[in-house]
Write an enzyme that holds these catalytic residues in place. Structure first.
Site, PDB file in Angstrom:
ATOM      1  N   ASP A   1       9.486   3.010   1.618  1.00  0.00           N
ATOM      2  CA  ASP A   1       8.327   3.813   1.982  1.00  0.00           C
ATOM      3  C   ASP A   1       8.154   3.715   3.497  1.00  0.00           C
ATOM      4  OD1 ASP A   1       5.825   4.791   2.595  1.00  0.00           O
ATOM      5  OD2 ASP A   1       4.819   3.895   0.866  1.00  0.00           O
TER       6      ASP A   1
ATOM      7  N   LYS B   1       3.014  11.643   7.045  1.00  0.00           N
ATOM      8  CA  LYS B   1       2.181  11.423   8.224  1.00  0.00           C
ATOM      9  C   LYS B   1       2.695  12.148   9.467  1.00  0.00           C
ATOM     10  CE  LYS B   1       0.047   7.137   6.599  1.00  0.00           C
ATOM     11  NZ  LYS B   1      -1.236   7.706   6.183  1.00  0.00           N
TER      12      LYS B   1
ATOM     13  N   PHE C   1       0.858  -1.179   0.000  1.00  0.00           N
ATOM     14  CA  PHE C   1       0.000   0.000   0.000  1.00  0.00           C
ATOM     15  C   PHE C   1       0.893   1.228   0.000  1.00  0.00           C
ATOM     16  CE2 PHE C   1      -2.295   3.585   1.670  1.00  0.00           C
ATOM     17  CZ  PHE C   1      -3.463   3.532   0.929  1.00  0.00           C
TER      18      PHE C   1
END
Length: 400
Positions: free
Chosen positions: A226, A255, A141
């Protein structure tokens, strides 16, 4: 003021139904706690998918945001601002990066990395134009843009959105031999999550990332990690790559880079990769804006000065031990690293969502993922007493 039912009904009527949230309407947050529109308090065990590692509404980050917002918020990159260079300097000192490119969302950071690494492949590695390939992993993801869903293996993410972007080769996550077999003369990069978060906190075997790093080095392939969810303390290290003692060529963070106050992401790399981008070839109106930079600078200071990374390691180990001690016949597996944890239920348990609702009723907010998994990721400021409180409720629900 509208009540909870009215707010939910309005959201259902007017909003696109691209999310299926738990039916709780939150109005306030502080530290590890949030409160709903009825005034009920909850322990947040999702942290906005690891965006609020520093806890909700951290006063230092709030003060930095307020101060900067009253001075200058946006210049675009047409002009320079007095916060960007300072963010570069502090990020470089913290992570050892040689070049930094700021963006807004995690998906934008991923897209930036794909573009830069492809360009590096053509201009530096010498791959024929249009032939560059990037290796990705099944279960990944990395975001929701069209190019990113092009290499997703999730039917919900891909279905109905084609035609897709080509140039990606998918291998099983955690399988170094399959990774090695996928490398060819056109391979320019490998895009990997150190731990797959959305897939259910899937942790590869020890040595996997080290082997991938060796293979990338030996074959002149750019390793992109990532770390948008795993980075900035979530796994008990500043970056999850540190657990394997490796360094990526390109690291993606987002984030928690803003502590949940504002969308901020960054591509951390070196001059060789990011140096291929020339003026006009990539950018973002909001990327690197002074408000974002001021917030990110304070969010990083809070994370390090208040020892949140260290707390994540200690509390994560304690939380994991507590979860493993729950003797429930519906639990298939418990796993985690730092405060990135998951309880996978037996398929016969009937799905994790009903258990998340039961936890909500007891004052704990967690989210189901991939049908059978409850993901637990509280803010990194959580205390031992709060972990005990959470474990009591989780045990009660899993033993019912």
């Amino acid at each position: 003021m509208s009540n909870t039912a009215e707010l939910i009904a309005t959201e259902q009527r007017l909003g696109a139904h691209n999310y299926k949230p738990l039916d709780v309407v939150l109005t306030r947050g502080q530290g590890v706690h949030v409160w709903d529109s009825e005034g009920k308090q909850y322990l947040d065990c999702l942290s906005a998918y690891s965006a609020v590692n520093q806890g909700h509404c951290h006063p230092r980050i709030l003060a930095a945001m307020t101060e900067q917002a009253s001075k200058l918020t946006l210049t675009s990159r047409a002009f320079r601002n007095d916060q960007l260079a300072l963010l570069y300097e502090e990020l470089a000192a913290l992570t050892g990066s040689h070049k930094i490119l700021p963006m807004n969302s995690g998906a934008e950071a991923v897209e930036t990395a794909i573009k830069a690494v492809r360009k590096w492949g053509y201009e530096t590695k010498g791959v024929p134009e249009g032939k560059a390939e990037i290796i990705v992993c099944s279960g990944n993801f990395h975001g929701r843009t069209l190019s990113i869903v092009s290499f997703s293996t999730d039917p919900d993410a891909r279905g109905g959105f084609g035609p897709f972007t080509s140039g990606f080769r998918t291998v099983p996550f955690g399988d170094a031999e399959a990774f090695e077999a996928a490398i060819n003369e056109n391979t320019v990069g490998a895009l990997i999550e150190p731990i797959q978060g959305e897939a259910g906190v899937i942790i590869p075997a020890a040595g996997y990332l080290r082997r991938v790093r060796e293979l990338c080095t030996d074959n002149n392939v750019t390793l992109i990690l990532d770390e948008i969810q795993t980075g900035l303390g979530r796994t008990g290290k500043l970056l999850a790559e540190e657990h394997e003692g490796i360094e990526a060529d390109v690291t993606l963070i987002g984030k928690a880079l803003s502590g949940g106050f504002y969308p901020v992401s960054a591509v951390l790399s070196n001059s060789e990769v990011l140096g291929v981008l020339q003026p006009g070839q990539h950018g973002s109106t909001f990327g690197g804006n002074p408000l974002a930079c001021a917030i990110a600078r304070e969010a990083l200071k809070v994370l390090t000065e208040e020892k949140m990374v260290e707390n994540s390691a200690v509390m994560g180990e304690y939380f994991l031990e507590g979860l493993k001690s729950i003797r429930s016949n519906i639990v298939k597996d418990v796993r985690g690293r730092g405060l990135m944890l998951a309880v996978e239920l037996d398929p016969e348990a009937g799905g994790a969502r009903q258990y998340c609702y039961a936890l909500k009723d007891l004052g704990l907010l967690a989210k189901d993922t991939h049908v059978d998994t409850i993901r637990l990721a509280p803010p990194l400021v959580i205390t031992r007493e709060q972990v005990d409180w959470a474990l009591d409720r989780i045990e009660k629900v899993l033993m019912q």
